[in-house]
Design a protein around this motif. Structure first.
Motif, PDB file in Angstrom:
ATOM      1  N   GLY A  62      -9.522   6.710   7.488  1.00 14.69           N
ATOM      2  CA  GLY A  62      -8.854   5.889   8.496  1.00 14.69           C
ATOM      3  C   GLY A  62      -7.950   4.836   7.890  1.00 14.69           C
ATOM      4  N   VAL A  63      -8.381   4.248   6.786  1.00 11.76           N
ATOM      5  CA  VAL A  63      -7.561   3.242   6.099  1.00 11.76           C
ATOM      6  C   VAL A  63      -6.221   3.839   5.679  1.00 11.76           C
ATOM      7  N   ILE A  64      -6.271   5.020   5.078  1.00  7.87           N
ATOM      8  CA  ILE A  64      -5.037   5.668   4.616  1.00  7.87           C
ATOM      9  C   ILE A  64      -4.146   6.023   5.806  1.00  7.87           C
ATOM     10  N   ILE A  65      -4.754   6.542   6.869  1.00  8.18           N
ATOM     11  CA  ILE A  65      -3.974   6.935   8.041  1.00  8.18           C
ATOM     12  C   ILE A  65      -3.299   5.723   8.687  1.00  8.18           C
ATOM     13  N   PHE A  66      -4.022   4.613   8.784  1.00  5.82           N
ATOM     14  CA  PHE A  66      -3.427   3.411   9.371  1.00  5.82           C
ATOM     15  C   PHE A  66      -2.284   2.874   8.508  1.00  5.82           C
ATOM     16  N   ALA A  67      -2.387   3.018   7.193  1.00  7.97           N
ATOM     17  CA  ALA A  67      -1.287   2.591   6.317  1.00  7.97           C
ATOM     18  C   ALA A  67      -0.037   3.426   6.583  1.00  7.97           C
ATOM     19  N   ILE A  68      -0.223   4.744   6.748  1.00  5.61           N
ATOM     20  CA  ILE A  68       0.901   5.621   7.072  1.00  5.61           C
ATOM     21  C   ILE A  68       1.471   5.283   8.443  1.00  5.61           C
ATOM     22  N   GLN A  74       1.385   2.393  10.062  1.00  7.87           N
ATOM     23  CA  GLN A  74       2.129   1.128  10.026  1.00  7.87           C
ATOM     24  C   GLN A  74       3.488   1.315   9.353  1.00  7.87           C
ATOM     25  N   PHE A  75       3.515   2.135   8.319  1.00 11.87           N
ATOM     26  CA  PHE A  75       4.773   2.420   7.625  1.00 11.87           C
ATOM     27  C   PHE A  75       5.801   3.019   8.576  1.00 11.87           C
ATOM     28  N   GLU A  76       5.414   4.068   9.298  1.00 13.44           N
ATOM     29  CA  GLU A  76       6.404   4.719  10.163  1.00 13.44           C
ATOM     30  C   GLU A  76       6.749   3.864  11.372  1.00 13.44           C
ATOM     31  N   LYS A  77       5.792   3.093  11.873  1.00 12.14           N
ATOM     32  CA  LYS A  77       6.048   2.287  13.061  1.00 12.14           C
ATOM     33  C   LYS A  77       7.052   1.171  12.776  1.00 12.14           C
ATOM     34  N   GLY A 100       1.001  -0.911   3.749  1.00 12.01           N
ATOM     35  CA  GLY A 100       1.813   0.270   4.014  1.00 12.01           C
ATOM     36  C   GLY A 100       3.105  -0.087   4.721  1.00 12.01           C
ATOM     37  N   GLY A 101       3.022  -1.018   5.698  1.00 13.40           N
ATOM     38  CA  GLY A 101       4.223  -1.451   6.397  1.00 13.40           C
ATOM     39  C   GLY A 101       5.175  -2.213   5.503  1.00 13.40           C
ATOM     40  N   SER A 102       4.630  -3.129   4.685  1.00 12.92           N
ATOM     41  CA  SER A 102       5.474  -3.938   3.803  1.00 12.92           C
ATOM     42  C   SER A 102       6.197  -3.087   2.769  1.00 12.92           C
ATOM     43  N   LEU A 103       5.434  -2.261   2.062  1.00  9.97           N
ATOM     44  CA  LEU A 103       6.043  -1.404   1.047  1.00  9.97           C
ATOM     45  C   LEU A 103       6.958  -0.359   1.679  1.00  9.97           C
ATOM     46  N   GLY A 104       6.573   0.141   2.863  1.00  8.16           N
ATOM     47  CA  GLY A 104       7.397   1.139   3.538  1.00  8.16           C
ATOM     48  C   GLY A 104       8.743   0.588   3.944  1.00  8.16           C
TER      49      GLY A 104
END
Length: 456
Positions: free
Chosen positions: A278-284, A286-289, A413-417
């Motif tokens: 779930g942690v990995i999925i939420f990072a992805i 946040q990145f796309e959102k 994930g959002g910041s780096l994305g």
């Protein structure tokens, strides 16, 4: 004294309303700013890099603080802890509204991120305690619905206020709202909503003091190196040094936390497959959102040539179907389980982004808007099933810490994305390529879910 069951039930739903408002406030702060960035840049004389920092200062400070905040929230009265964070958020919003220059605005946004880090994991922990495991899918579904209302209205409100009044109004409007949430929380609070204290949840004299410093410095170095890479040069000594320093500090932090007798973060939670996945999925997610919010608004204004209000309306209307799908997804998740709901919804979600990439080639408003509707409608099918299975897999006394760990990596994930996609677009100025990369990355969530979410 035992609470009357009817009163307890009413309190639970009023509490859900307050905590849903928290999610709404945080996602509003993510989305309302994107449409207003060009006006901020003109008024305050911000460079392109500084403009991106207005968004990423919030994400980065949230990322750096949320894990520590989630852990500390398990040690104190959740009501008092939440109230402190909410008041700090109101103060930060005031400072952003009256900012005289870019530095003050970016600093205020960073303070907003710290405040959001205090209140959001606490709100998730409160809800998880207030609702039974078999009710949490519906509870998170209603919370996501309210969050979707704010998410959907953010770009439209931001565009409208920017054109008709001033971009400063986007920060003023949050102050009375956050104070109203605090008032409602105090009116309906029950001591049953605090964490049950155990030997593991009590503060200790041996509490980790250096772990948070390692984490903050590591994330700051990593995100700054990616954010500033296009300006400084990707292979400049400063960029490379910061990136390597960040990687080294992440290694130090991991070793420190796993060997410390009382770590600030229990990284052993990541050994739970459902929680780790779930942690990995939420990072992805946040990145796309966050990248879609920023770059779709930018694409519509700079390439298609429409106004901030219309670009905000396009994004807002795209999220509107979420209002109908959130509760439905919550009910289906409680009935069918997280795995099947997520796999179907995430597939639709990723395909929708790839269709946005194809449509952007024609630089047509309508063709771009249609797949955005599908993207918005499928958004709850990622957040609700994953959050439900994560929180059900973690002991109650560690719910706050689990939320903190999850949000740290999600916001990272959002910041780096955002930083990476900004750099990609600077090198390859094609929105079709940009959106295609975002969609392809979102597809990575599917094999992760297959391996970790409700495998049996």
């Amino acid at each position: 004294m035992a609470l009357n069951s009817s009163l307890a039930e009413n309190r639970k739903w009023w509490l859900l309303a307050a905590m849903s408002g928290v999610l709404g406030l945080i996602v509003l702060d993510e989305t309302i700013v994107a449409v207003s960035l060009p006006s901020m840049a003109r008024d305050l004389g911000l460079s392109v890099s500084a403009t991106h920092w207005v968004v990423n200062a919030y994400l980065l400070s949230f990322t750096c603080a949320v894990a520590l905040a989630g852990r500390m929230g398990d040690h104190f009265s959740r009501r008092s802890y939440f109230t402190v964070g909410a008041i700090l958020f109101a103060i930060a919003s005031l400072l952003a509204a009256i900012a005289a220059n870019g530095a003050m605005l970016i600093a205020a946004r960073a303070l907003q991120g710290v405040a959001a880090a205090l209140i959001f994991p606490t709100s998730i922990a409160i809800l998880t305690t207030a609702f039974k495991p078999e009710e949490r899918g519906v509870a998170f579904g209603y919370q996501t619905t309210v969050g979707a209302i704010f998410m959907a209205s953010g770009p439209l409100i931001g565009g409208f206020l920017t054109e008709t009044v001033s971009w400063r109004m986007i920060f003023w409007i949050g102050i009375p709202f956050v104070l109203a949430i605090v008032l409602l929380l105090w009116l309906v609070w029950s001591q049953d909503y605090d964490a049950k204290k155990t030997n593991q949840s009590r503060p200790s004299a041996k509490t980790d003091k250096f772990g948070p410093a390692f984490l903050i410095l590591a994330l700051l170095a990593l995100v700054t190196s990616v954010m500033q890479g296009p300006d400084w040069g990707w292979f400049s000594p400063l960029t490379v040094s910061l990136f390597l320093l960040g990687c080294a500090l992440v290694t130090v932090f991991r070793h420190w936390e796993l060997t410390h007798p009382a770590p600030i973060l229990d990284l052993n939670l990541l050994k739970i497959p459902e929680f780790r996945g779930g942690v990995i999925i939420f990072a992805i997610f946040q990145f796309e959102k966050i990248t879609l919010f920023v770059f779709v608004a930018q694409f519509l204004q700079t390439t298609v040539g429409i106004s901030p209000i219309l670009s905000g309306a396009a994004v807002s209307l795209a999220i509107l179907p979420t209002l109908g799908t959130s509760v439905l997804v919550g009910k289906l998740t409680d009935k069918l389980g997280s795995r099947r709901v997520f796999l179907f919804g995430a597939s639709v979600h990723a395909v929708a982004i790839l269709l946005v990439a194809i449509a952007s080639i024609r630089e047509n408003y309508l063709l771009t808007f249609l797949p955005l509707l599908l993207w918005g409608a499928s958004m709850p099918s990622i957040a609700i099933p994953v959050r439900r299975v994560q929180m059900n897999s973690v002991p109650q006394e560690k719910h706050g810490q689990a939320s903190g760990i999850n949000l740290t990596l999600q916001m990272l994930g959002g910041s780096l994305g955002l930083a990476a996609m900004s750099a990609l677009h600077a090198g390859i100025p094609s929105y079709a390529v940009l959106f295609a990369v975002i969609g392809a990355t979102t597809l990575l969530a599917l094999p992760i879910a297959m391996r970790t979410i409700e495998r049996t």
